[in-house]
Motif scaffolding. Structure first.
Motif, PDB file in Angstrom:
ATOM      1  N   ILE A 121       0.758  -1.247  -0.188  1.00  0.00           N
ATOM      2  CA  ILE A 121       0.126  -0.059   0.252  1.00  0.00           C
ATOM      3  C   ILE A 121       0.967   1.303  -0.025  1.00  0.00           C
ATOM      4  O   ILE A 121       2.164   1.317   0.469  1.00  0.00           O
ATOM      5  CB  ILE A 121      -0.788   0.064   1.367  1.00  0.00           C
ATOM      6  CG1 ILE A 121       0.065  -0.047   2.660  1.00  0.00           C
ATOM      7  CG2 ILE A 121      -2.006  -1.160   1.158  1.00  0.00           C
ATOM      8  CD1 ILE A 121      -0.983   0.282   3.750  1.00  0.00           C
ATOM      9  N   SER A 122       0.536   2.294  -0.250  1.00  0.00           N
ATOM     10  CA  SER A 122       1.153   3.557  -0.402  1.00  0.00           C
ATOM     11  C   SER A 122       0.773   4.223   1.022  1.00  0.00           C
ATOM     12  O   SER A 122      -0.239   3.991   1.748  1.00  0.00           O
ATOM     13  CB  SER A 122       0.800   4.446  -1.496  1.00  0.00           C
ATOM     14  OG  SER A 122      -0.691   4.924  -1.492  1.00  0.00           O
ATOM     15  N   ALA A 123       1.664   5.351   1.179  1.00  0.00           N
ATOM     16  CA  ALA A 123       1.403   5.827   2.529  1.00  0.00           C
ATOM     17  C   ALA A 123      -0.085   6.444   2.500  1.00  0.00           C
ATOM     18  O   ALA A 123      -0.373   7.207   1.451  1.00  0.00           O
ATOM     19  CB  ALA A 123       2.310   7.285   2.767  1.00  0.00           C
ATOM     20  N   PRO A 124      -0.964   6.154   3.552  1.00  0.00           N
ATOM     21  CA  PRO A 124      -2.438   6.212   3.062  1.00  0.00           C
ATOM     22  C   PRO A 124      -3.057   7.803   3.413  1.00  0.00           C
ATOM     23  O   PRO A 124      -3.863   8.090   2.667  1.00  0.00           O
ATOM     24  CB  PRO A 124      -2.911   5.438   4.566  1.00  0.00           C
ATOM     25  CG  PRO A 124      -1.888   5.407   5.272  1.00  0.00           C
ATOM     26  CD  PRO A 124      -0.724   5.297   4.719  1.00  0.00           C
ATOM     27  N   ASN A 125      -2.244   8.424   4.166  1.00  0.00           N
ATOM     28  CA  ASN A 125      -3.056   9.940   4.404  1.00  0.00           C
ATOM     29  C   ASN A 125      -1.854  10.884   4.893  1.00  0.00           C
ATOM     30  O   ASN A 125      -0.702  10.496   5.071  1.00  0.00           O
ATOM     31  CB  ASN A 125      -4.025   9.771   5.210  1.00  0.00           C
ATOM     32  CG  ASN A 125      -3.916   9.163   6.706  1.00  0.00           C
ATOM     33  OD1 ASN A 125      -2.865   9.458   7.237  1.00  0.00           O
ATOM     34  ND2 ASN A 125      -4.637   8.581   7.014  1.00  0.00           N
ATOM     35  N   GLU A 126      -2.198  12.034   5.091  1.00  0.00           N
ATOM     36  CA  GLU A 126      -1.085  13.225   5.375  1.00  0.00           C
ATOM     37  C   GLU A 126      -0.803  12.720   7.174  1.00  0.00           C
ATOM     38  O   GLU A 126       0.263  13.129   7.356  1.00  0.00           O
ATOM     39  CB  GLU A 126      -1.903  14.472   5.515  1.00  0.00           C
ATOM     40  CG  GLU A 126      -1.752  15.039   4.190  1.00  0.00           C
ATOM     41  CD  GLU A 126      -0.579  14.947   3.183  1.00  0.00           C
ATOM     42  OE1 GLU A 126       0.273  15.442   3.927  1.00  0.00           O
ATOM     43  OE2 GLU A 126      -0.471  14.571   2.103  1.00  0.00           O
ATOM     44  N   HIS A 127      -1.827  12.143   7.874  1.00  0.00           N
ATOM     45  CA  HIS A 127      -1.413  12.063   9.105  1.00  0.00           C
ATOM     46  C   HIS A 127      -0.327  10.837   9.314  1.00  0.00           C
ATOM     47  O   HIS A 127       0.924  10.978  10.002  1.00  0.00           O
ATOM     48  CB  HIS A 127      -2.676  11.417   9.888  1.00  0.00           C
ATOM     49  CG  HIS A 127      -2.106  10.821  11.264  1.00  0.00           C
ATOM     50  ND1 HIS A 127      -1.921  11.665  12.355  1.00  0.00           N
ATOM     51  CD2 HIS A 127      -2.024   9.653  11.843  1.00  0.00           C
ATOM     52  CE1 HIS A 127      -1.720  11.046  13.331  1.00  0.00           C
ATOM     53  NE2 HIS A 127      -1.686   9.801  13.231  1.00  0.00           N
ATOM     54  N   ALA A 128      -0.412   9.989   8.336  1.00  0.00           N
ATOM     55  CA  ALA A 128       0.843   8.911   8.220  1.00  0.00           C
ATOM     56  C   ALA A 128       2.064   9.734   7.906  1.00  0.00           C
ATOM     57  O   ALA A 128       3.025   9.202   8.333  1.00  0.00           O
ATOM     58  CB  ALA A 128       0.614   7.690   7.475  1.00  0.00           C
ATOM     59  N   LYS A 129       2.022  10.662   6.940  1.00  0.00           N
ATOM     60  CA  LYS A 129       3.342  11.233   6.425  1.00  0.00           C
ATOM     61  C   LYS A 129       3.803  12.153   7.533  1.00  0.00           C
ATOM     62  O   LYS A 129       4.864  12.206   7.801  1.00  0.00           O
ATOM     63  CB  LYS A 129       2.765  11.855   5.232  1.00  0.00           C
ATOM     64  CG  LYS A 129       2.803  10.928   4.042  1.00  0.00           C
ATOM     65  CD  LYS A 129       2.206  11.915   2.684  1.00  0.00           C
ATOM     66  CE  LYS A 129       2.063  11.022   1.628  1.00  0.00           C
ATOM     67  NZ  LYS A 129       1.737  11.746   0.406  1.00  0.00           N
ATOM     68  N   ARG A 130       2.883  12.631   8.288  1.00  0.00           N
ATOM     69  CA  ARG A 130       3.433  13.571   9.432  1.00  0.00           C
ATOM     70  C   ARG A 130       4.038  12.516  10.541  1.00  0.00           C
ATOM     71  O   ARG A 130       5.100  13.057  11.231  1.00  0.00           O
ATOM     72  CB  ARG A 130       2.426  14.400  10.118  1.00  0.00           C
ATOM     73  CG  ARG A 130       1.888  15.454   9.175  1.00  0.00           C
ATOM     74  CD  ARG A 130       0.901  16.521   9.999  1.00  0.00           C
ATOM     75  NE  ARG A 130      -0.173  15.793  10.580  1.00  0.00           N
ATOM     76  CZ  ARG A 130      -1.217  15.685   9.905  1.00  0.00           C
ATOM     77  NH1 ARG A 130      -1.397  16.062   8.739  1.00  0.00           N
ATOM     78  NH2 ARG A 130      -2.254  15.058  10.385  1.00  0.00           N
ATOM     79  N   ALA A 131       3.586  11.412  10.622  1.00  0.00           N
ATOM     80  CA  ALA A 131       4.114  10.521  11.649  1.00  0.00           C
ATOM     81  C   ALA A 131       5.550  10.105  11.323  1.00  0.00           C
ATOM     82  O   ALA A 131       6.681   9.699  12.093  1.00  0.00           O
ATOM     83  CB  ALA A 131       3.267   9.021  11.720  1.00  0.00           C
ATOM     84  N   VAL A 132       5.884   9.964   9.941  1.00  0.00           N
ATOM     85  CA  VAL A 132       7.129   9.674   9.437  1.00  0.00           C
ATOM     86  C   VAL A 132       8.123  10.762   9.652  1.00  0.00           C
ATOM     87  O   VAL A 132       9.311  10.545  10.074  1.00  0.00           O
ATOM     88  CB  VAL A 132       6.939   9.302   7.907  1.00  0.00           C
ATOM     89  CG1 VAL A 132       8.252   9.061   7.170  1.00  0.00           C
ATOM     90  CG2 VAL A 132       6.241   8.047   7.676  1.00  0.00           C
ATOM     91  N   VAL A 133       7.619  12.033   9.541  1.00  0.00           N
ATOM     92  CA  VAL A 133       8.402  13.092   9.927  1.00  0.00           C
ATOM     93  C   VAL A 133       8.799  12.805  11.467  1.00  0.00           C
ATOM     94  O   VAL A 133      10.270  13.137  11.684  1.00  0.00           O
ATOM     95  CB  VAL A 133       8.010  14.532   9.447  1.00  0.00           C
ATOM     96  CG1 VAL A 133       8.632  15.576  10.100  1.00  0.00           C
ATOM     97  CG2 VAL A 133       7.575  14.543   7.725  1.00  0.00           C
ATOM     98  N   ARG A 134       7.962  12.755  12.237  1.00  0.00           N
ATOM     99  CA  ARG A 134       8.269  12.900  13.488  1.00  0.00           C
ATOM    100  C   ARG A 134       9.121  11.576  14.142  1.00  0.00           C
ATOM    101  O   ARG A 134      10.222  11.772  14.840  1.00  0.00           O
ATOM    102  CB  ARG A 134       6.918  12.708  14.473  1.00  0.00           C
ATOM    103  CG  ARG A 134       6.080  13.851  14.370  1.00  0.00           C
ATOM    104  CD  ARG A 134       4.891  13.857  15.554  1.00  0.00           C
ATOM    105  NE  ARG A 134       3.962  12.614  15.382  1.00  0.00           N
ATOM    106  CZ  ARG A 134       2.783  12.624  14.864  1.00  0.00           C
ATOM    107  NH1 ARG A 134       2.669  13.559  13.888  1.00  0.00           N
ATOM    108  NH2 ARG A 134       2.387  11.249  14.770  1.00  0.00           N
ATOM    109  N   LEU A 135       9.119  10.728  13.175  1.00  0.00           N
ATOM    110  CA  LEU A 135      10.007   9.566  13.299  1.00  0.00           C
ATOM    111  C   LEU A 135      11.061   9.839  13.227  1.00  0.00           C
ATOM    112  O   LEU A 135      12.235   9.597  13.871  1.00  0.00           O
ATOM    113  CB  LEU A 135       9.611   8.154  12.744  1.00  0.00           C
ATOM    114  CG  LEU A 135      10.263   6.888  12.788  1.00  0.00           C
ATOM    115  CD1 LEU A 135      10.696   6.208  14.217  1.00  0.00           C
ATOM    116  CD2 LEU A 135       9.725   5.905  11.992  1.00  0.00           C
ATOM    117  N   ALA A 136      11.476  10.527  11.920  1.00  0.00           N
ATOM    118  CA  ALA A 136      12.653  10.817  11.563  1.00  0.00           C
ATOM    119  C   ALA A 136      13.270  11.729  12.423  1.00  0.00           C
ATOM    120  O   ALA A 136      14.762  11.747  13.002  1.00  0.00           O
ATOM    121  CB  ALA A 136      12.806  11.722  10.297  1.00  0.00           C
TER     122      ALA A 136
END
Length: 65
Positions: free
Chosen positions: A18-33
């Protein structure tokens, strides 16, 4: 950081098809980084305490005494 985000999105696609599902998931990746960067910045500054870290270590230390 965008390279890390690209890698995470690639891993999601590879492992979950699947691709990154939504903006929330993309923000979570930024926080993880950001979290990974903070932990890496502490490298070399953290030290073990003089006390044993676990119950088993305490028992072993007492057996030696």
């Amino acid at each position: 950081m965008s390279e890390f985000i690209d890698r995470v999105e690639s891993w999601i696609i590879t492992w979950h098809t699947i691709s990154a599902p939504n903006e929330h998931a993309k923000r979570a990746v930024v926080r993880l980084a950001q979290t990974i960067h903070k932990v890496e910045s502490m490298r070399g500054n953290l030290h073990f305490e003089g006390e044993p870290a676990s119950f088993d270590a305490v028992l072993k230390a007492k057996e030696k005494a």
